[in-house]
Design an enzyme around this catalytic site. Structure first.
Site, short mmCIF file in Angstrom:
data_model
loop_
_atom_site.label_atom_id
_atom_site.label_comp_id
_atom_site.label_asym_id
_atom_site.label_seq_id
_atom_site.Cartn_x
_atom_site.Cartn_y
_atom_site.Cartn_z
N LYS A 45 -45.07 -20.87 -19.88
CA LYS A 45 -45.67 -19.58 -20.21
C LYS A 45 -44.84 -18.96 -21.32
O LYS A 45 -43.62 -18.93 -21.25
CB LYS A 45 -45.69 -18.67 -18.98
CG LYS A 45 -46.45 -17.36 -19.22
CD LYS A 45 -46.56 -16.54 -17.97
CE LYS A 45 -45.35 -15.69 -17.68
NZ LYS A 45 -45.02 -14.69 -18.73
N ASP A 76 -49.02 -15.57 -22.51
CA ASP A 76 -49.16 -14.38 -21.65
C ASP A 76 -49.35 -13.12 -22.50
O ASP A 76 -48.60 -12.16 -22.40
CB ASP A 76 -47.90 -14.28 -20.77
CG ASP A 76 -48.04 -13.26 -19.66
OD1 ASP A 76 -49.15 -12.74 -19.46
OD2 ASP A 76 -47.02 -12.99 -18.98
N LYS A 78 -51.75 -10.92 -22.39
CA LYS A 78 -52.33 -9.78 -21.63
C LYS A 78 -53.28 -8.96 -22.51
O LYS A 78 -53.11 -7.75 -22.68
CB LYS A 78 -51.24 -8.90 -21.04
CG LYS A 78 -50.35 -9.63 -20.03
CD LYS A 78 -49.39 -8.68 -19.34
CE LYS A 78 -48.53 -9.37 -18.32
NZ LYS A 78 -47.50 -10.27 -18.89
N ASP A 81 -58.21 -5.21 -24.83
CA ASP A 81 -58.95 -4.32 -25.73
C ASP A 81 -60.44 -4.66 -25.74
O ASP A 81 -60.90 -5.52 -24.99
CB ASP A 81 -58.33 -4.44 -27.14
CG ASP A 81 -58.36 -3.11 -27.88
OD1 ASP A 81 -59.40 -2.42 -27.84
OD2 ASP A 81 -57.33 -2.77 -28.52
N THR A 85 -61.82 -6.53 -31.03
CA THR A 85 -60.37 -6.54 -31.29
C THR A 85 -59.74 -7.76 -30.65
O THR A 85 -58.88 -8.42 -31.24
CB THR A 85 -59.73 -5.24 -30.77
OG1 THR A 85 -60.36 -4.15 -31.42
CG2 THR A 85 -58.24 -5.19 -31.04
N GLN A 193 -39.06 -5.21 -12.06
CA GLN A 193 -39.59 -6.45 -11.47
C GLN A 193 -39.28 -6.51 -9.98
O GLN A 193 -38.19 -6.14 -9.54
CB GLN A 193 -38.97 -7.67 -12.18
CG GLN A 193 -39.42 -9.02 -11.67
CD GLN A 193 -40.88 -9.37 -11.95
OE1 GLN A 193 -41.77 -8.66 -11.48
NE2 GLN A 193 -41.11 -10.42 -12.71
N GLY A 212 -39.45 -17.44 -14.19
CA GLY A 212 -38.74 -17.23 -15.45
C GLY A 212 -37.25 -17.32 -15.25
O GLY A 212 -36.67 -18.41 -15.15
P1 5BU Z 1 -39.09 -13.47 -14.48
O1 5BU Z 1 -37.93 -13.76 -15.35
O2 5BU Z 1 -39.35 -14.57 -13.43
O3 5BU Z 1 -39.04 -12.10 -13.88
O4 5BU Z 1 -40.33 -13.52 -15.50
C1 5BU Z 1 -41.63 -13.26 -15.08
C2 5BU Z 1 -42.59 -13.45 -16.22
O5 5BU Z 1 -43.92 -13.25 -15.73
C3 5BU Z 1 -42.42 -12.49 -17.39
O6 5BU Z 1 -42.73 -13.19 -18.57
C4 5BU Z 1 -43.46 -11.41 -17.14
O7 5BU Z 1 -43.97 -10.88 -18.35
C5 5BU Z 1 -44.54 -12.14 -16.39
N1 5BU Z 1 -45.29 -11.35 -15.40
C6 5BU Z 1 -44.68 -10.79 -14.29
O8 5BU Z 1 -43.49 -10.92 -14.08
N2 5BU Z 1 -45.44 -10.10 -13.40
C7 5BU Z 1 -46.77 -9.88 -13.55
O9 5BU Z 1 -47.41 -9.27 -12.70
C8 5BU Z 1 -47.37 -10.45 -14.71
C9 5BU Z 1 -46.61 -11.17 -15.60
BR1 5BU Z 1 -49.16 -10.16 -14.97
#
Ligand code: 5BU
Length: 234
Positions: A45, A76, A78, A81, A85, A193, A212
């Site tokens: 991703k 990703d 997202k 729009d 666009t 997060q 990630g």
């Molecule tokens: P991490 O390093 O595991 O926290 O990265 C998570 C990735 O997934 C990061 O690129 C976010 O932009 C993406 N993501 C997320 O964490 N949660 C979501 O709900 C969505 C995308 Br939609």
């Protein structure tokens, strides 16, 4: 083969459902990590707009490396729009996402306009993942929004390959569940997060785990990626 079938056949072939989120700012970091993890993952991703040295040469190398190793590329972006666009963002600018991605993420906040546009311009093997739930705290997703998003997905099977979500949302093998926010060592980062464990994500019906920093910040990426792969496969 449509993209949902392709994802499932790669999962079975590689005995892995791991998508690694390569949130790097340098193209060499992306290429090196794919080279290292290529046997263990089915998908990468990207956030192409955070890559400082994005170039045509880089993306050609990446596509070729991924093709040779049965790895799909999820951008990703997202998109959120109006259809017109969306079309320009998907096909234009410096990234020309449509020329190299297998999958993209789309928000349903604008309704089905962007998805309908995507259906018109995508290649046969490309698909969209529609964002039905998010992992972070204080997001504005509600059960009603998720239900309406599911409806859009069902009406657009063929161009929609599945959901970005936190639990299984459909029993259809054409609508797979991709779960981000997975980490086996911590339940949050220093921002918003929120993490679930790989075991918990699988119990809730994830088809693909998106990981990630759990992998890319590890001192032994190969070993760590393999642990996630084994936990999820079990
Ligand atoms: P991490 O390093 O595991 O926290 O990265 C998570 C990735 O997934 C990061 O690129 C976010 O932009 C993406 N993501 C997320 O964490 N949660 C979501 O709900 C969505 C995308 Br939609």
């Amino acid at each position: 083969m449509n993209i949902s079938n392709k994802i499932q056949s790669i999962i079975l072939k590689k005995k892995s459902n791991i998508c690694v989120s390569l949130d790097y700012t340098k193209s060499s970091q992306i290429l090196n990590t794919v080279e290292l993890l290529k046997g263990l993952i089915i998908m990468i991703k990207l956030h192409c707009d955070i890559i400082e040295d994005f170039s045509e040469t880089f993306i050609k190398k990446l596509v070729s490396l991924c093709k040779d190793n049965d790895i799909l590329i999820l951008e990703d972006r997202k998109f959120a729009d109006i259809g017109n666009t969306f079309k320009h963002q998907f096909t234009g600018g410096i990234f020309k996402i449509n020329t190299w991605c297998d999958l993209i993420t789309i928000h349903s906040i604008a309704g089905d306009g962007p998805i309908k546009e995507f259906a018109k311009i995508k290649s046969k093997e490309q698909g969209a993942l529609i964002i039905a739930q998010m992992s972070n705290k204080n997001n504005l997703f509600t059960a009603e929004y998720t239900a309406n998003t599911k409806k859009i997905a069902k009406e657009n099977i063929g161009s929609v390959a599945g959901f970005i979500c936190q639990e299984k949302l459909s029993s259809s093998t054409n609508l797979l569940s991709f779960v981000p926010g997975v980490n086996r060592h911590t339940s949050s980062d220093t921002s918003d997060q929120k993490y679930t464990t790989p075991e918990c994500a699988m119990e809730k019906g994830a088809d693909v785990l998106i990981i990630g920093r759990g992998i890319i910040n590890s001192t032994n990426m190969l070993e760590e990626c393999n642990i996630y792969k084994e936990i999820a496969w079990k």
